[in-house]
Design a protein around this motif. Sequence first.
Motif, PDB file in Angstrom:
ATOM      1  N   SER A   1       0.806  -1.231   0.000  1.00  0.00           N
ATOM      2  CA  SER A   1       0.000   0.000   0.000  1.00  0.00           C
ATOM      3  C   SER A   1       0.832   1.270   0.000  1.00  0.00           C
ATOM      4  N   GLY A   2       2.126   1.181  -0.238  1.00  0.00           N
ATOM      5  CA  GLY A   2       2.965   2.365  -0.242  1.00  0.00           C
ATOM      6  C   GLY A   2       3.211   2.895   1.164  1.00  0.00           C
ATOM      7  N   THR A   3       3.692   4.127   1.226  1.00  0.00           N
ATOM      8  CA  THR A   3       3.993   4.776   2.504  1.00  0.00           C
ATOM      9  C   THR A   3       2.996   5.898   2.758  1.00  0.00           C
ATOM     10  N   SER A   4       2.266   5.782   3.851  1.00  0.00           N
ATOM     11  CA  SER A   4       1.281   6.804   4.213  1.00  0.00           C
ATOM     12  C   SER A   4       1.958   7.904   5.019  1.00  0.00           C
ATOM     13  N   VAL A   5       1.698   9.146   4.638  1.00  0.00           N
ATOM     14  CA  VAL A   5       2.304  10.315   5.273  1.00  0.00           C
ATOM     15  C   VAL A   5       1.188  11.214   5.824  1.00  0.00           C
ATOM     16  N   ASN A   6       1.317  11.571   7.094  1.00  0.00           N
ATOM     17  CA  ASN A   6       0.364  12.495   7.720  1.00  0.00           C
ATOM     18  C   ASN A   6       1.139  13.679   8.282  1.00  0.00           C
ATOM     19  N   LEU A   7       0.842  14.879   7.788  1.00  0.00           N
ATOM     20  CA  LEU A   7       1.507  16.097   8.233  1.00  0.00           C
ATOM     21  C   LEU A   7       0.494  17.000   8.926  1.00  0.00           C
ATOM     22  N   ARG A   8       0.867  17.477  10.120  1.00  0.00           N
ATOM     23  CA  ARG A   8       0.018  18.409  10.853  1.00  0.00           C
ATOM     24  C   ARG A   8       0.874  19.576  11.316  1.00  0.00           C
ATOM     25  N   VAL A   9       0.403  20.777  11.121  1.00  0.00           N
ATOM     26  CA  VAL A   9       1.127  21.981  11.532  1.00  0.00           C
ATOM     27  C   VAL A   9       0.379  22.611  12.701  1.00  0.00           C
ATOM     28  N   TYR A  10       1.114  22.844  13.814  1.00  0.00           N
ATOM     29  CA  TYR A  10       0.495  23.385  15.025  1.00  0.00           C
ATOM     30  C   TYR A  10       1.220  24.640  15.497  1.00  0.00           C
ATOM     31  N   ASP A  11       0.435  25.607  15.950  1.00  0.00           N
ATOM     32  CA  ASP A  11       0.949  26.737  16.716  1.00  0.00           C
ATOM     33  C   ASP A  11       0.635  26.417  18.172  1.00  0.00           C
ATOM     34  N   THR A  12       1.658  25.999  18.931  1.00  0.00           N
ATOM     35  CA  THR A  12       1.403  25.518  20.290  1.00  0.00           C
ATOM     36  C   THR A  12       1.012  26.647  21.240  1.00  0.00           C
ATOM     37  N   ALA A  13       1.500  27.858  21.006  1.00  0.00           N
ATOM     38  CA  ALA A  13       1.134  28.985  21.872  1.00  0.00           C
ATOM     39  C   ALA A  13      -0.353  29.301  21.750  1.00  0.00           C
TER      40      ALA A  13
ATOM     41  N   LYS B   1      -3.464  25.739  18.390  1.00  0.00           N
ATOM     42  CA  LYS B   1      -4.245  25.725  17.157  1.00  0.00           C
ATOM     43  C   LYS B   1      -3.559  24.889  16.082  1.00  0.00           C
ATOM     44  N   LYS B   2      -4.371  24.071  15.394  1.00  0.00           N
ATOM     45  CA  LYS B   2      -3.877  23.353  14.224  1.00  0.00           C
ATOM     46  C   LYS B   2      -4.002  24.265  13.012  1.00  0.00           C
ATOM     47  N   LEU B   3      -2.881  24.487  12.335  1.00  0.00           N
ATOM     48  CA  LEU B   3      -2.872  25.409  11.200  1.00  0.00           C
ATOM     49  C   LEU B   3      -3.128  24.711   9.873  1.00  0.00           C
ATOM     50  N   LYS B   4      -2.687  23.469   9.782  1.00  0.00           N
ATOM     51  CA  LYS B   4      -2.864  22.742   8.511  1.00  0.00           C
ATOM     52  C   LYS B   4      -2.703  21.250   8.751  1.00  0.00           C
ATOM     53  N   ALA B   5      -3.384  20.453   7.934  1.00  0.00           N
ATOM     54  CA  ALA B   5      -3.245  19.000   7.975  1.00  0.00           C
ATOM     55  C   ALA B   5      -3.281  18.472   6.549  1.00  0.00           C
ATOM     56  N   LEU B   6      -2.324  17.606   6.228  1.00  0.00           N
ATOM     57  CA  LEU B   6      -2.247  16.990   4.909  1.00  0.00           C
ATOM     58  C   LEU B   6      -1.985  15.504   5.074  1.00  0.00           C
ATOM     59  N   SER B   7      -2.626  14.694   4.259  1.00  0.00           N
ATOM     60  CA  SER B   7      -2.386  13.257   4.256  1.00  0.00           C
ATOM     61  C   SER B   7      -2.172  12.796   2.818  1.00  0.00           C
ATOM     62  N   TRP B   8      -1.315  11.805   2.644  1.00  0.00           N
ATOM     63  CA  TRP B   8      -0.980  11.352   1.303  1.00  0.00           C
ATOM     64  C   TRP B   8      -0.406   9.950   1.390  1.00  0.00           C
ATOM     65  N   VAL B   9      -0.555   9.183   0.311  1.00  0.00           N
ATOM     66  CA  VAL B   9       0.098   7.886   0.209  1.00  0.00           C
ATOM     67  C   VAL B   9       1.149   7.974  -0.886  1.00  0.00           C
ATOM     68  N   ASN B  10       2.400   7.817  -0.488  1.00  0.00           N
ATOM     69  CA  ASN B  10       3.507   7.829  -1.458  1.00  0.00           C
ATOM     70  C   ASN B  10       3.616   6.439  -2.089  1.00  0.00           C
ATOM     71  N   GLU B  11       3.157   6.334  -3.326  1.00  0.00           N
ATOM     72  CA  GLU B  11       3.165   5.059  -4.022  1.00  0.00           C
ATOM     73  C   GLU B  11       4.378   4.960  -4.931  1.00  0.00           C
ATOM     74  N   GLY B  12       4.596   3.771  -5.449  1.00  0.00           N
ATOM     75  CA  GLY B  12       5.756   3.558  -6.310  1.00  0.00           C
ATOM     76  C   GLY B  12       5.553   4.126  -7.698  1.00  0.00           C
ATOM     77  N   GLY B  13       6.630   4.139  -8.486  1.00  0.00           N
ATOM     78  CA  GLY B  13       6.557   4.623  -9.853  1.00  0.00           C
ATOM     79  C   GLY B  13       7.230   5.963 -10.018  1.00  0.00           C
ATOM     80  N   PRO B  14       7.958   6.166 -11.107  1.00  0.00           N
ATOM     81  CA  PRO B  14       8.720   7.404 -11.306  1.00  0.00           C
ATOM     82  C   PRO B  14       7.862   8.649 -11.446  1.00  0.00           C
ATOM     83  N   GLU B  15       6.618   8.506 -11.902  1.00  0.00           N
ATOM     84  CA  GLU B  15       5.755   9.673 -12.110  1.00  0.00           C
ATOM     85  C   GLU B  15       4.812   9.920 -10.936  1.00  0.00           C
ATOM     86  N   ALA B  16       4.911   9.106  -9.914  1.00  0.00           N
ATOM     87  CA  ALA B  16       4.016   9.270  -8.770  1.00  0.00           C
ATOM     88  C   ALA B  16       4.367  10.542  -7.997  1.00  0.00           C
ATOM     89  N   GLU B  17       3.342  11.171  -7.427  1.00  0.00           N
ATOM     90  CA  GLU B  17       3.576  12.313  -6.551  1.00  0.00           C
ATOM     91  C   GLU B  17       3.882  11.822  -5.139  1.00  0.00           C
TER      92      GLU B  17
END
Length: 302
Positions: A229-241, A244-260
């Motif tokens: 299933s590839g590599t799952s990536v979860n990114l969360r940006v927080y301002d701890t002071a 607050k969560k500023l941004k959240a992104l999730s993605w699956v890094n799959e194989g192949g030269p043209e994959a994002e």
Amino acid sequence: MRNPNKHSTSCTMFGLSLLTSAASFLLGTAPAPVHAEERLCDSEWGAKSLTIEIGERKNDGQPLQSYNPAKPFEPYDLLGDRYLFAEKGVVYRTVGTFTDRQEGEEALKTVYMEMTHLYTGAYKPYLTSLGPYLVNDASTCKVNRDNPVIDPASWIMEKDKVLLVGQATTTCERGQTTKKLTVVSCDGKKNLLTDSVSAPCEAGRVTTCIHPLAPGVFIFEHFYSSPGSGTSVNLRVYDTAKKKKLKALSWVNEGGPEAEVLGVEDVDKDGVPEIVRSIAESGKPTSLFKWKNGKLTEVKTP
């Protein structure tokens, strides 16, 4: 002398090959690097576990023997200064590392009955935990064990006048495991926010990396690989002071030269990382978020 009650007995980074000169032009900065982004991933430091303690000595400055996974019953050393429940200035002689208590107790029987050469009658082996791993050499924030997130933690790090407290991945439940990261105030009393990620049980280890963007602002990057299933990536940006969560992104890094692929990379080498989605083989960025003027801004890509 040993006191058996002094310890608790409970229990890729993605290498994105980016065109740095083009990216530097894109971001309006000079291409010359200032300093490298600090790499802070929990795959690179210790963690709370159960071990079989067979001896101890004062820290005399002698080199410490590391754990060898290929020889799990070979003794190794743990420095007490790095563990919350341990004594400072003491080196613990240990065998094995276990997350499962039953597995640890079975190994203890083996050591006790069949490996008597490893210990003396004055210091019989026992299964214990030295507690959460302390990532920093020294800390100005207070680690308050009255806070319920502290003792069960896997590791504790001080960064930008807060404590980052990483919990061990939970046992499998309904096909999922969960890992949490709690931000605690510097006085150790208040839990400012908690980030969590769930993964399929078959995924194995969930690695967490911390990327500082600005004082008190972090990217928390969690990633894991599932079979087929590839590599799952979860990114969360927080301002701890601001708690607050500023941004959240999730993605699956799959194989192949043209994959994002999605990752965190200091594209312009200014010591502040960017969130980058790029083409796997060429490294050409297709999306890029940069911390600028106190906020995360999407920058146009070529």
